[in-house]
Design a protein around this motif. Sequence first.
Motif, PDB file in Angstrom:
ATOM      1  N   LYS A 195      -4.951  18.689 -19.354  1.00 46.24           N
ATOM      2  CA  LYS A 195      -6.101  19.273 -18.646  1.00 46.24           C
ATOM      3  C   LYS A 195      -6.057  18.843 -17.193  1.00 46.24           C
ATOM      4  O   LYS A 195      -5.616  17.733 -16.865  1.00 46.24           O
ATOM      5  CB  LYS A 195      -7.416  18.814 -19.292  1.00 46.24           C
ATOM      6  N   LEU A 196      -6.555  19.695 -16.320  1.00 47.77           N
ATOM      7  CA  LEU A 196      -6.524  19.425 -14.882  1.00 47.77           C
ATOM      8  C   LEU A 196      -7.183  18.101 -14.533  1.00 47.77           C
ATOM      9  O   LEU A 196      -6.639  17.320 -13.744  1.00 47.77           O
ATOM     10  CB  LEU A 196      -7.199  20.580 -14.134  1.00 47.77           C
ATOM     11  N   ASP A 197      -8.335  17.814 -15.103  1.00 47.57           N
ATOM     12  CA  ASP A 197      -9.062  16.592 -14.749  1.00 47.57           C
ATOM     13  C   ASP A 197      -8.233  15.339 -15.026  1.00 47.57           C
ATOM     14  O   ASP A 197      -8.301  14.365 -14.273  1.00 47.57           O
ATOM     15  CB  ASP A 197     -10.393  16.512 -15.505  1.00 47.57           C
ATOM     16  N   ARG A 198      -7.455  15.359 -16.120  1.00 45.85           N
ATOM     17  CA  ARG A 198      -6.640  14.176 -16.414  1.00 45.85           C
ATOM     18  C   ARG A 198      -5.517  14.013 -15.398  1.00 45.85           C
ATOM     19  O   ARG A 198      -5.176  12.897 -14.992  1.00 45.85           O
ATOM     20  CB  ARG A 198      -6.055  14.254 -17.836  1.00 45.85           C
ATOM     21  N   PHE A 199      -4.944  15.131 -14.931  1.00 49.22           N
ATOM     22  CA  PHE A 199      -3.898  15.042 -13.919  1.00 49.22           C
ATOM     23  C   PHE A 199      -4.462  14.550 -12.580  1.00 49.22           C
ATOM     24  O   PHE A 199      -3.773  13.845 -11.838  1.00 49.22           O
ATOM     25  CB  PHE A 199      -3.205  16.398 -13.752  1.00 49.22           C
ATOM     26  N   VAL A 200      -5.706  14.924 -12.278  1.00 48.69           N
ATOM     27  CA  VAL A 200      -6.359  14.394 -11.081  1.00 48.69           C
ATOM     28  C   VAL A 200      -6.533  12.890 -11.206  1.00 48.69           C
ATOM     29  O   VAL A 200      -6.239  12.120 -10.270  1.00 48.69           O
ATOM     30  CB  VAL A 200      -7.723  15.079 -10.848  1.00 48.69           C
ATOM     31  N   GLU A 201      -6.984  12.439 -12.365  1.00 50.94           N
ATOM     32  CA  GLU A 201      -7.149  11.011 -12.612  1.00 50.94           C
ATOM     33  C   GLU A 201      -5.798  10.295 -12.546  1.00 50.94           C
ATOM     34  O   GLU A 201      -5.696   9.176 -12.018  1.00 50.94           O
ATOM     35  CB  GLU A 201      -7.799  10.791 -13.977  1.00 50.94           C
ATOM     36  N   GLU A 202      -4.766  10.929 -13.043  1.00 49.71           N
ATOM     37  CA  GLU A 202      -3.411  10.369 -12.985  1.00 49.71           C
ATOM     38  C   GLU A 202      -3.003  10.099 -11.538  1.00 49.71           C
ATOM     39  O   GLU A 202      -2.471   9.015 -11.220  1.00 49.71           O
ATOM     40  CB  GLU A 202      -2.439  11.333 -13.645  1.00 49.71           C
ATOM     41  N   LEU A 203      -3.238  11.063 -10.653  1.00 52.35           N
ATOM     42  CA  LEU A 203      -2.887  10.885  -9.248  1.00 52.35           C
ATOM     43  C   LEU A 203      -3.690   9.738  -8.623  1.00 52.35           C
ATOM     44  O   LEU A 203      -3.155   8.947  -7.847  1.00 52.35           O
ATOM     45  CB  LEU A 203      -3.109  12.187  -8.484  1.00 52.35           C
ATOM     46  N   ARG A 204      -4.945   9.627  -8.973  1.00 51.60           N
ATOM     47  CA  ARG A 204      -5.760   8.516  -8.461  1.00 51.60           C
ATOM     48  C   ARG A 204      -5.192   7.183  -8.932  1.00 51.60           C
ATOM     49  O   ARG A 204      -5.126   6.208  -8.173  1.00 51.60           O
ATOM     50  CB  ARG A 204      -7.214   8.659  -8.912  1.00 51.60           C
ATOM     51  N   GLN A 205      -4.760   7.121 -10.183  1.00 49.56           N
ATOM     52  CA  GLN A 205      -4.197   5.887 -10.721  1.00 49.56           C
ATOM     53  C   GLN A 205      -2.879   5.527 -10.033  1.00 49.56           C
ATOM     54  O   GLN A 205      -2.599   4.349  -9.796  1.00 49.56           O
ATOM     55  CB  GLN A 205      -4.004   6.036 -12.238  1.00 49.56           C
ATOM     56  N   ILE A 206      -2.089   6.528  -9.694  1.00 51.63           N
ATOM     57  CA  ILE A 206      -0.837   6.290  -8.969  1.00 51.63           C
ATOM     58  C   ILE A 206      -1.131   5.800  -7.554  1.00 51.63           C
ATOM     59  O   ILE A 206      -0.498   4.850  -7.073  1.00 51.63           O
ATOM     60  CB  ILE A 206       0.014   7.574  -8.953  1.00 51.63           C
ATOM     61  N   ARG A 207      -2.086   6.430  -6.898  1.00 48.65           N
ATOM     62  CA  ARG A 207      -2.483   5.983  -5.553  1.00 48.65           C
ATOM     63  C   ARG A 207      -2.898   4.514  -5.572  1.00 48.65           C
ATOM     64  O   ARG A 207      -2.478   3.722  -4.722  1.00 48.65           O
ATOM     65  CB  ARG A 207      -3.645   6.841  -5.049  1.00 48.65           C
ATOM     66  N   ASP A 208      -3.712   4.139  -6.547  1.00 46.62           N
ATOM     67  CA  ASP A 208      -4.172   2.748  -6.635  1.00 46.62           C
ATOM     68  C   ASP A 208      -3.019   1.798  -6.925  1.00 46.62           C
ATOM     69  O   ASP A 208      -2.914   0.726  -6.323  1.00 46.62           O
ATOM     70  CB  ASP A 208      -5.242   2.617  -7.718  1.00 46.62           C
ATOM     71  N   ALA A 209      -2.131   2.184  -7.847  1.00 48.60           N
ATOM     72  CA  ALA A 209      -1.019   1.312  -8.227  1.00 48.60           C
ATOM     73  C   ALA A 209      -0.063   1.071  -7.066  1.00 48.60           C
ATOM     74  O   ALA A 209       0.518  -0.022  -6.945  1.00 48.60           O
ATOM     75  CB  ALA A 209      -0.269   1.916  -9.409  1.00 48.60           C
TER      76      ALA A 209
ATOM     77  N   SER B 179      -1.020   1.221  -3.922  1.00 49.71           N
ATOM     78  CA  SER B 179      -1.838   0.744  -2.791  1.00 49.71           C
ATOM     79  C   SER B 179      -1.750   1.684  -1.592  1.00 49.71           C
ATOM     80  O   SER B 179      -1.533   1.264  -0.446  1.00 49.71           O
ATOM     81  CB  SER B 179      -1.412  -0.673  -2.382  1.00 49.71           C
ATOM     82  N   LEU B 180      -1.894   2.988  -1.853  1.00 48.07           N
ATOM     83  CA  LEU B 180      -1.855   3.979  -0.777  1.00 48.07           C
ATOM     84  C   LEU B 180      -3.233   4.092  -0.138  1.00 48.07           C
ATOM     85  O   LEU B 180      -4.147   4.666  -0.720  1.00 48.07           O
ATOM     86  CB  LEU B 180      -1.418   5.339  -1.327  1.00 48.07           C
ATOM     87  N   LYS B 181      -3.363   3.547   1.049  1.00 42.90           N
ATOM     88  CA  LYS B 181      -4.645   3.618   1.755  1.00 42.90           C
ATOM     89  C   LYS B 181      -4.818   4.989   2.393  1.00 42.90           C
ATOM     90  O   LYS B 181      -5.806   5.679   2.195  1.00 42.90           O
ATOM     91  CB  LYS B 181      -4.729   2.523   2.809  1.00 42.90           C
ATOM     92  N   ASP B 182      -3.834   5.386   3.200  1.00 44.81           N
ATOM     93  CA  ASP B 182      -3.809   6.713   3.824  1.00 44.81           C
ATOM     94  C   ASP B 182      -2.522   7.412   3.395  1.00 44.81           C
ATOM     95  O   ASP B 182      -1.458   6.785   3.337  1.00 44.81           O
ATOM     96  CB  ASP B 182      -3.846   6.605   5.353  1.00 44.81           C
ATOM     97  N   PHE B 183      -2.601   8.708   3.148  1.00 44.25           N
ATOM     98  CA  PHE B 183      -1.408   9.428   2.707  1.00 44.25           C
ATOM     99  C   PHE B 183      -1.599  10.924   2.891  1.00 44.25           C
ATOM    100  O   PHE B 183      -2.718  11.431   2.939  1.00 44.25           O
ATOM    101  CB  PHE B 183      -1.072   9.108   1.249  1.00 44.25           C
ATOM    102  N   HIS B 184      -0.479  11.607   3.030  1.00 42.31           N
ATOM    103  CA  HIS B 184      -0.440  13.068   3.028  1.00 42.31           C
ATOM    104  C   HIS B 184      -0.142  13.532   1.608  1.00 42.31           C
ATOM    105  O   HIS B 184       0.533  12.830   0.846  1.00 42.31           O
ATOM    106  CB  HIS B 184       0.661  13.596   3.949  1.00 42.31           C
ATOM    107  N   ILE B 185      -0.589  14.723   1.257  1.00 42.47           N
ATOM    108  CA  ILE B 185      -0.261  15.331  -0.036  1.00 42.47           C
ATOM    109  C   ILE B 185       0.520  16.618   0.206  1.00 42.47           C
ATOM    110  O   ILE B 185       0.077  17.493   0.964  1.00 42.47           O
ATOM    111  CB  ILE B 185      -1.521  15.657  -0.865  1.00 42.47           C
ATOM    112  N   LEU B 186       1.691  16.715  -0.424  1.00 43.07           N
ATOM    113  CA  LEU B 186       2.476  17.947  -0.423  1.00 43.07           C
ATOM    114  C   LEU B 186       2.533  18.452  -1.861  1.00 43.07           C
ATOM    115  O   LEU B 186       3.193  17.854  -2.717  1.00 43.07           O
ATOM    116  CB  LEU B 186       3.890  17.686   0.110  1.00 43.07           C
TER     117      LEU B 186
END
Length: 292
Positions: free
Chosen positions: A76-90, A92-99
């Motif tokens: 489901k889309l919501d889980r993939f959004v949460e996945e990206l947030r978990q990767i960002r935290d792991a 330690s991406l403070k600022d980043f671009h998304i492609l």
Amino acid sequence: MSIKEGYIEVTGGNVWYELHGESTNHTPVIVLHGGPGSSFYSMQGIRILAKDRPVIFYDQLGCGKSDRPTDPSLWKLDRFVEELRQIRDALSLKDFHILGHSWGTTLAAAYYLSHPQGVKSVIFSSPCLSAPLWAEDQKENRLQLPLEVQKKLKTNEENGTTKSDEYKEATKIFNKHFVCRLDPYPEFLKKGAHYRNPEVYNIMWGPSEFHVTGNLRDFDCTSRLKDFEVPTLYTCGRYDEATPKSTMFFRSLTPNGKSHVFENSAHMPYLEEPEEYIRVIGEFLREVDSND
């Protein structure tokens, strides 16, 4: 150039990531591959951007080198959004671009609209920001195919035989027109076919690019594109299934929207026009960073 890889625990399992380049004054870019259920494999050439900045790839859960759990409720889309947030935290991406590319643009939009903090820019490469509009575009694209091919697609869809060899062969002809126009088809893509997970694709999207029956079929964020407050670049190929018409429509709804059409490409300009693709993406990212 340094390369770091590993696994990150996310909801449902572990995902594999690869980080190219070292920390510089330039902001990292994280790449969201297409699918759903594809992998970063076809986009590996984008690592060239790492001469300017860290580039982060990852295989979304269920495909590539990541875990492949069999629980269909994960797709489901919501889980993939949460996945990206978990990767960002792991990482330690403070600022980043998304492609994001293709389905990756759906994920990029959903992520930004729920977690805008730290996102410096968004690149929508061959965007799918409205599944209903995408489906309408593919109806028009199908009309450009030989009549016999159109008939085979329609008959198999009506009969529920979209797993038949006839349907698969007709789909290949669509793909030659609107997905990848390279002839011969790149051998390395054939070698990477095992990284895909058709089950994820079918549950979320459907049996083909143009027959949308999965749980994303009603996704449409066009009414919220006005809420993008960061620089946003829209790109597509001239012959893209993500049509120039729809891509320009999305851009028109975005306050900081820019666009570029790759004149000799379909849906995979990063393979069909790799040098031009890297140039356009790289210039955009450098311009955003220089305006800080």
